[in-house]
Design a protein around this motif. Structure first.
Motif, PDB file in Angstrom:
ATOM      1  N   GLU A 125       0.841  -1.185   0.000  1.00 30.98           N
ATOM      2  CA  GLU A 125       0.000   0.000   0.000  1.00 30.98           C
ATOM      3  C   GLU A 125       0.882   1.242   0.000  1.00 30.98           C
ATOM      4  O   GLU A 125       2.035   1.197   0.442  1.00 30.98           O
ATOM      5  CB  GLU A 125      -0.931   0.028   1.215  1.00 30.98           C
ATOM      6  N   LEU A 169       0.586   0.013  -9.809  1.00 30.04           N
ATOM      7  CA  LEU A 169      -0.808  -0.028 -10.251  1.00 30.04           C
ATOM      8  C   LEU A 169      -1.513  -1.307  -9.815  1.00 30.04           C
ATOM      9  O   LEU A 169      -2.740  -1.308  -9.637  1.00 30.04           O
ATOM     10  CB  LEU A 169      -0.870   0.116 -11.772  1.00 30.04           C
ATOM     11  N   ASP A 172      -2.979  -0.237  -6.551  1.00 28.19           N
ATOM     12  CA  ASP A 172      -4.055   0.758  -6.601  1.00 28.19           C
ATOM     13  C   ASP A 172      -3.993   1.478  -7.947  1.00 28.19           C
ATOM     14  O   ASP A 172      -3.096   2.285  -8.178  1.00 28.19           O
ATOM     15  CB  ASP A 172      -3.885   1.761  -5.456  1.00 28.19           C
ATOM     16  N   ASP A 173      -4.927   1.188  -8.828  1.00 27.43           N
ATOM     17  CA  ASP A 173      -4.909   1.821 -10.151  1.00 27.43           C
ATOM     18  C   ASP A 173      -5.793   3.060 -10.222  1.00 27.43           C
ATOM     19  O   ASP A 173      -6.021   3.612 -11.305  1.00 27.43           O
ATOM     20  CB  ASP A 173      -5.282   0.825 -11.246  1.00 27.43           C
ATOM     21  N   SER A 174      -6.278   3.529  -9.072  1.00 24.62           N
ATOM     22  CA  SER A 174      -7.071   4.761  -9.064  1.00 24.62           C
ATOM     23  C   SER A 174      -6.212   5.981  -9.390  1.00 24.62           C
ATOM     24  O   SER A 174      -6.735   7.061  -9.642  1.00 24.62           O
ATOM     25  CB  SER A 174      -7.733   4.963  -7.696  1.00 24.62           C
ATOM     26  N   ILE A 175      -4.883   5.796  -9.405  1.00 22.53           N
ATOM     27  CA  ILE A 175      -3.970   6.916  -9.649  1.00 22.53           C
ATOM     28  C   ILE A 175      -3.649   7.101 -11.132  1.00 22.53           C
ATOM     29  O   ILE A 175      -2.854   7.975 -11.480  1.00 22.53           O
ATOM     30  CB  ILE A 175      -2.651   6.721  -8.877  1.00 22.53           C
ATOM     31  N   LEU A 176      -4.235   6.316 -12.005  1.00 26.37           N
ATOM     32  CA  LEU A 176      -3.876   6.369 -13.427  1.00 26.37           C
ATOM     33  C   LEU A 176      -3.963   7.783 -14.007  1.00 26.37           C
ATOM     34  O   LEU A 176      -3.072   8.219 -14.729  1.00 26.37           O
ATOM     35  CB  LEU A 176      -4.761   5.407 -14.226  1.00 26.37           C
ATOM     36  N   SER A 177      -5.023   8.492 -13.691  1.00 26.80           N
ATOM     37  CA  SER A 177      -5.159   9.841 -14.238  1.00 26.80           C
ATOM     38  C   SER A 177      -4.152  10.808 -13.618  1.00 26.80           C
ATOM     39  O   SER A 177      -3.647  11.710 -14.288  1.00 26.80           O
ATOM     40  CB  SER A 177      -6.582  10.359 -14.025  1.00 26.80           C
ATOM     41  N   ARG A 189      -2.979  10.576   0.309  1.00 26.24           N
ATOM     42  CA  ARG A 189      -4.287   9.924   0.447  1.00 26.24           C
ATOM     43  C   ARG A 189      -5.033  10.522   1.651  1.00 26.24           C
ATOM     44  O   ARG A 189      -4.461  10.651   2.742  1.00 26.24           O
ATOM     45  CB  ARG A 189      -4.093   8.417   0.634  1.00 26.24           C
ATOM     46  N   LEU A 194      -8.861   8.652  -0.853  1.00 24.00           N
ATOM     47  CA  LEU A 194      -8.665   9.306  -2.146  1.00 24.00           C
ATOM     48  C   LEU A 194      -7.413  10.177  -2.106  1.00 24.00           C
ATOM     49  O   LEU A 194      -7.076  10.765  -1.074  1.00 24.00           O
ATOM     50  CB  LEU A 194      -9.875  10.173  -2.487  1.00 24.00           C
TER      51      LEU A 194
END
Length: 209
Positions: A125, A169, A172-177, A189, A194
């Motif tokens: 994490e 990724l 946690d792939d929520s960081i792609l953008s 975070r 988020l």
């Protein structure tokens, strides 16, 4: 020594950004005479830790999602001979000779390198990410921290590794953008999980410290 064919879709689900499998579009193009790579795995690992190998198979028949083929590789360890006839499904194919339509994405996941603390890998994490200007072309720009590292830990370069962005990724792939944001930028975070930009990050202290 007994062996089986690995289900590569399960392996991809476990590590979607580092374990590549062919797209459905490519798999539907396969025909007799094509070569595909399968993962042959021992039921029990050998004393040296060997568990299996990837080998090419020539397709001899296609029926829906199922295939017949013959082994085209000379195995290093497995008790199987070149020319052995095999039955397998789409779920066993880890590589083809066709060009992937999303190949650029996979190049990005595997060829973009970042810096992470060993604590990130141990905990699987991260809670802080920062993008710096690279010293030289090709140097990692993003760094990732778990948020639990203290000053002594951060000051020891032995506690940091360079890995592909795909490793991060997978966690946690929520960081792609966010990864597309230019340097200099830092994100942390929040309590809801988020990532929020750190507007007042001490860049002078970071760059000149």
């Amino acid at each position: 020594m007994k062996w089986y064919l690995d289900d590569v879709r399960e392996m991809h689900e476990a590590a979607p950004y580092t374990f590549y499998i062919p797209s459905e579009e490519v798999l539907r193009q396969l025909k007799v005479g094509d070569f595909v790579k399968l993962i042959f795995t021992n039921e029990e690992a050998s004393s040296d830790g060997y568990s299996g190998e990837r080998m090419w198979v020539k397709i001899t028949a296609v029926q829906g999602n199922q295939f017949e083929g013959v082994l085209d590789n000379e195995p290093y360890y497995l008790p199987i001979e070149v020319g052995t006839e095999l039955s397998f499904g789409m779920e066993h194919i880890c590589q083809t000779e066709y060009e992937e339509p999303d190949g650029d994405k996979w190049d990005y996941y595997t060829d973009t390198f970042v810096i992470i603390s060993a604590d990130v890998l141990e905990r699987e994490e991260f809670h802080f990410m920062l993008r710096d200007e690279p010293d030289e072309e090709g140097d990692p720009e993003w760094s990732f921290l778990s948020g639990y590292e203290d000053d002594a830990y951060l000051s020891d370069t032995e506690n940091f590794l360079i890995v592909s962005i795909g490793v991060v990724l997978n966690m946690d792939d929520s960081i792609l953008s966010i990864l597309q944001h230019p340097p200099l930028c830092a994100y942390e975070r929040d309590e809801e999980g988020l990532f929020q930009e750190v507007e007042d990050y001490d860049w002078d202290g970071y760059l000149n410290g």
